[in-house]
Design an enzyme around this catalytic site. Structure first.
Site, PDB file in Angstrom:
ATOM      1  N   HIS A  43       8.774   6.807 -10.483  1.00 27.07           N
ATOM      2  CA  HIS A  43       8.760   5.391 -10.847  1.00 27.07           C
ATOM      3  C   HIS A  43       9.836   5.054 -11.875  1.00 27.07           C
ATOM      4  O   HIS A  43      10.347   3.926 -11.892  1.00 27.07           O
ATOM      5  CB  HIS A  43       7.374   4.990 -11.347  1.00 27.07           C
ATOM      6  CG  HIS A  43       6.341   4.960 -10.265  1.00 27.07           C
ATOM      7  ND1 HIS A  43       5.540   6.043  -9.969  1.00 27.07           N
ATOM      8  CD2 HIS A  43       6.006   3.990  -9.370  1.00 27.07           C
ATOM      9  CE1 HIS A  43       4.745   5.736  -8.964  1.00 27.07           C
ATOM     10  NE2 HIS A  43       5.001   4.506  -8.580  1.00 27.07           N
ATOM     11  N   ASP A  68       3.888   3.269 -12.746  1.00 23.98           N
ATOM     12  CA  ASP A  68       3.753   2.399 -11.579  1.00 23.98           C
ATOM     13  C   ASP A  68       3.335   0.992 -11.970  1.00 23.98           C
ATOM     14  O   ASP A  68       3.724   0.008 -11.343  1.00 23.98           O
ATOM     15  CB  ASP A  68       2.769   2.994 -10.557  1.00 23.98           C
ATOM     16  CG  ASP A  68       1.384   3.250 -11.144  1.00 23.98           C
ATOM     17  OD1 ASP A  68       1.222   3.214 -12.385  1.00 23.98           O
ATOM     18  OD2 ASP A  68       0.452   3.505 -10.349  1.00 23.98           O
ATOM     19  N   ASP A 111       3.355  -2.493  -7.819  1.00 22.50           N
ATOM     20  CA  ASP A 111       3.787  -1.134  -8.158  1.00 22.50           C
ATOM     21  C   ASP A 111       5.294  -1.171  -8.362  1.00 22.50           C
ATOM     22  O   ASP A 111       6.021  -1.761  -7.559  1.00 22.50           O
ATOM     23  CB  ASP A 111       3.415  -0.185  -7.015  1.00 22.50           C
ATOM     24  CG  ASP A 111       3.675   1.282  -7.340  1.00 22.50           C
ATOM     25  OD1 ASP A 111       4.752   1.588  -7.886  1.00 22.50           O
ATOM     26  OD2 ASP A 111       2.833   2.124  -7.018  1.00 22.50           O
ATOM     27  N   LYS A 127      -2.710  -5.684  -2.077  1.00 21.55           N
ATOM     28  CA  LYS A 127      -2.578  -4.473  -2.883  1.00 21.55           C
ATOM     29  C   LYS A 127      -2.072  -4.824  -4.278  1.00 21.55           C
ATOM     30  O   LYS A 127      -1.524  -5.910  -4.514  1.00 21.55           O
ATOM     31  CB  LYS A 127      -1.611  -3.487  -2.212  1.00 21.55           C
ATOM     32  CG  LYS A 127      -2.066  -2.991  -0.859  1.00 21.55           C
ATOM     33  CD  LYS A 127      -3.294  -2.116  -0.976  1.00 21.55           C
ATOM     34  CE  LYS A 127      -3.675  -1.513   0.367  1.00 21.55           C
ATOM     35  NZ  LYS A 127      -4.852  -0.614   0.260  1.00 21.55           N
ATOM     36  N   ARG A 187       1.949  -4.019   0.467  1.00 22.02           N
ATOM     37  CA  ARG A 187       1.265  -4.670   1.587  1.00 22.02           C
ATOM     38  C   ARG A 187       0.358  -5.747   1.020  1.00 22.02           C
ATOM     39  O   ARG A 187       0.054  -5.744  -0.171  1.00 22.02           O
ATOM     40  CB  ARG A 187       0.427  -3.644   2.360  1.00 22.02           C
ATOM     41  CG  ARG A 187       1.211  -2.547   3.046  1.00 22.02           C
ATOM     42  CD  ARG A 187       0.270  -1.473   3.580  1.00 22.02           C
ATOM     43  NE  ARG A 187      -0.300  -0.673   2.509  1.00 22.02           N
ATOM     44  CZ  ARG A 187      -1.357   0.118   2.654  1.00 22.02           C
ATOM     45  NH1 ARG A 187      -1.979   0.190   3.819  1.00 22.02           N
ATOM     46  NH2 ARG A 187      -1.809   0.828   1.640  1.00 22.02           N
ATOM     47  N   HIS A 191       5.054  -2.482   6.105  1.00 25.95           N
ATOM     48  CA  HIS A 191       4.999  -1.842   4.791  1.00 25.95           C
ATOM     49  C   HIS A 191       6.365  -1.985   4.136  1.00 25.95           C
ATOM     50  O   HIS A 191       7.400  -1.775   4.771  1.00 25.95           O
ATOM     51  CB  HIS A 191       4.632  -0.366   4.950  1.00 25.95           C
ATOM     52  CG  HIS A 191       4.288   0.320   3.671  1.00 25.95           C
ATOM     53  ND1 HIS A 191       5.233   0.687   2.749  1.00 25.95           N
ATOM     54  CD2 HIS A 191       3.091   0.701   3.155  1.00 25.95           C
ATOM     55  CE1 HIS A 191       4.645   1.280   1.727  1.00 25.95           C
ATOM     56  NE2 HIS A 191       3.348   1.306   1.946  1.00 25.95           N
ATOM     57  N   CYS A 194       7.661   0.914  -7.887  1.00 24.18           N
ATOM     58  CA  CYS A 194       8.560   1.455  -6.863  1.00 24.18           C
ATOM     59  C   CYS A 194       8.960   0.390  -5.841  1.00 24.18           C
ATOM     60  O   CYS A 194      10.074   0.415  -5.317  1.00 24.18           O
ATOM     61  CB  CYS A 194       7.957   2.664  -6.167  1.00 24.18           C
ATOM     62  SG  CYS A 194       6.477   2.340  -5.187  1.00 24.18           S
ATOM     63  N   TYR A 195       8.076  -0.577  -5.589  1.00 26.39           N
ATOM     64  CA  TYR A 195       8.407  -1.640  -4.639  1.00 26.39           C
ATOM     65  C   TYR A 195       9.431  -2.615  -5.195  1.00 26.39           C
ATOM     66  O   TYR A 195      10.026  -3.391  -4.440  1.00 26.39           O
ATOM     67  CB  TYR A 195       7.141  -2.374  -4.202  1.00 26.39           C
ATOM     68  CG  TYR A 195       6.192  -1.480  -3.453  1.00 26.39           C
ATOM     69  CD1 TYR A 195       6.557  -0.885  -2.246  1.00 26.39           C
ATOM     70  CD2 TYR A 195       4.935  -1.184  -3.976  1.00 26.39           C
ATOM     71  CE1 TYR A 195       5.708  -0.031  -1.580  1.00 26.39           C
ATOM     72  CE2 TYR A 195       4.070  -0.328  -3.317  1.00 26.39           C
ATOM     73  CZ  TYR A 195       4.462   0.243  -2.122  1.00 26.39           C
ATOM     74  OH  TYR A 195       3.618   1.099  -1.457  1.00 26.39           O
ATOM     75  N   ASP A 246       6.224   8.729 -14.714  1.00 24.93           N
ATOM     76  CA  ASP A 246       6.696   9.856 -13.910  1.00 24.93           C
ATOM     77  C   ASP A 246       8.130   9.580 -13.498  1.00 24.93           C
ATOM     78  O   ASP A 246       8.613   8.451 -13.585  1.00 24.93           O
ATOM     79  CB  ASP A 246       5.804  10.082 -12.683  1.00 24.93           C
ATOM     80  CG  ASP A 246       5.735   8.875 -11.778  1.00 24.93           C
ATOM     81  OD1 ASP A 246       6.733   8.582 -11.097  1.00 24.93           O
ATOM     82  OD2 ASP A 246       4.684   8.191 -11.747  1.00 24.93           O
TER      83      ASP A 246
END
Length: 319
Positions: free
Chosen positions: A296, A286, A245, A242, A239, A197, A247-248, A293
């Protein structure tokens, strides 16, 4: 632009003809108004009560990323409140009168570091708390209830490195545990044999970087796995299979920077993806079109600060 995966197949990146604008003033307004939320009397406010320390760090560091200073009176109030979150065991809870946890303790230190105010807390007791959470196998518990994963290993090593107390724990054993979490695909999971992850990659690589142990695994194999997380939209997923996003963007790009492989991905496409996740009224979501938010927003701005570290005009001068 095209990049290739580990099988040699070509991935066509979707890139816009014109770079989206960066809404610095709107982000500043959004972040500064977070502590005067209109939701203070709603159930949502109380459901997130345990996230106040983490949320405070995300907000304040997001402001730091765009060079926005916080008024000194507000800083003094924040420091006073953070001091109230330290418990008798030395650790910090997610809010005043909440149980101590290693992640909250780490966030508290990082926040105080922004204002050169570490001396305001009982640091010795906080160090003792972190040290008390190491297990015989080198891993770390999150709190007295015993959950273990590599997030806590990173928090412990980061905290102790920042205050020059790494000698208080068994660093070699801590790294041995982290390396046991490396998988056949070259990536890392939260515990041994857990699925790889991207967020855990950051924690594991960060812990090993702090300990000077980046030579203990194949960085190219990891970089290949991380590079495969970049989707045709330019953003990263956590991953395989998916959705991307924001945050990644931080978890992965910072990991690539730590192993000096950031040129293995399309930096421009990643930046464009993050900018496309902005709301014109401030904040970052995201993915494009979703609700913004603070979580993110922080990780999006943090990623942009790394991508543009050699030319910071985007974060500091754009509107």
């Amino acid at each position: 632009m095209c990049i290739r995966d580990r099988h040699g197949d070509t991935i066509q990146m979707e890139t816009a003809n014109q770079q989206p604008d960066f809404y610095r003033q709107a982000h500043t307004k959004y972040l500064l108004e977070l502590d005067s939320s209109k939701d203070i009397d709603t159930i949502g406010f109380f459901l997130t009560e345990h996230l106040r320390v983490a949320g405070g760090y995300w907000c304040l560091n997001a402001l730091a990323c765009i060079g926005q200073e916080v008024p000194q009176q507000k800083v003094n109030e924040l420091i006073s409140w953070l001091k109230s979150c330290q418990n008798d065991d030395g650790g910090f809870g997610g809010n005043a009168k909440h149980d101590s946890h290693i992640t909250c303790t780490h966030y508290a230190l990082l926040t105080l570091s922004l204002f050169d105010a570490i001396q305001e807390i009982n640091l010795d007791k906080a160090v003792d708390y972190i040290v008390s959470l190491q297990n015989e196998d080198g891993s770390f518990r999150g709190d007295i209830w015993g959950e273990v994963d590599t997030r806590f290993s990173y928090c412990a090593l980061s905290f102790l490195k920042l205050v020059n107390r790494l000698d208080r724990i068994n660093v070699d054993k801590a790294c041995e545990y982290v390396l046991r979490c490396r998988n056949f695909d070259g990536s890392f999971g939260g515990v041994p044999d857990a699925e790889s992850h991207s967020a855990y990659v950051f924690c594991c690589v960060g812990a090993l970087a702090i300990a000077g142990k980046l030579d203990q695994f194949d960085v190219n194999e990891l970089a290949m796995w991380l590079g495969e997380r970049q989707t045709s939209k330019g953003g990263f997923n956590g991953r395989p299979e998916k959705l991307p996003d924001v945050c990644y963007s931080w978890w992965i790009y910072s990991s690539l920077c730590m192993i000096n492989r950031q040129d293995w991905i399309d930096n421009q496409a990643l930046e464009t993806f993050i900018l496309n996740c902005q709301d014109v009224e401030g904040g970052i979501a995201d993915r494009p079109g979703n609700e913004v938010d603070v979580f993110h927003t922080f990780f999006g701005l943090a990623a942009l600060s790394l991508i543009d570290k050699d030319s910071s005009c985007l974060l500091y001068t754009s509107d």
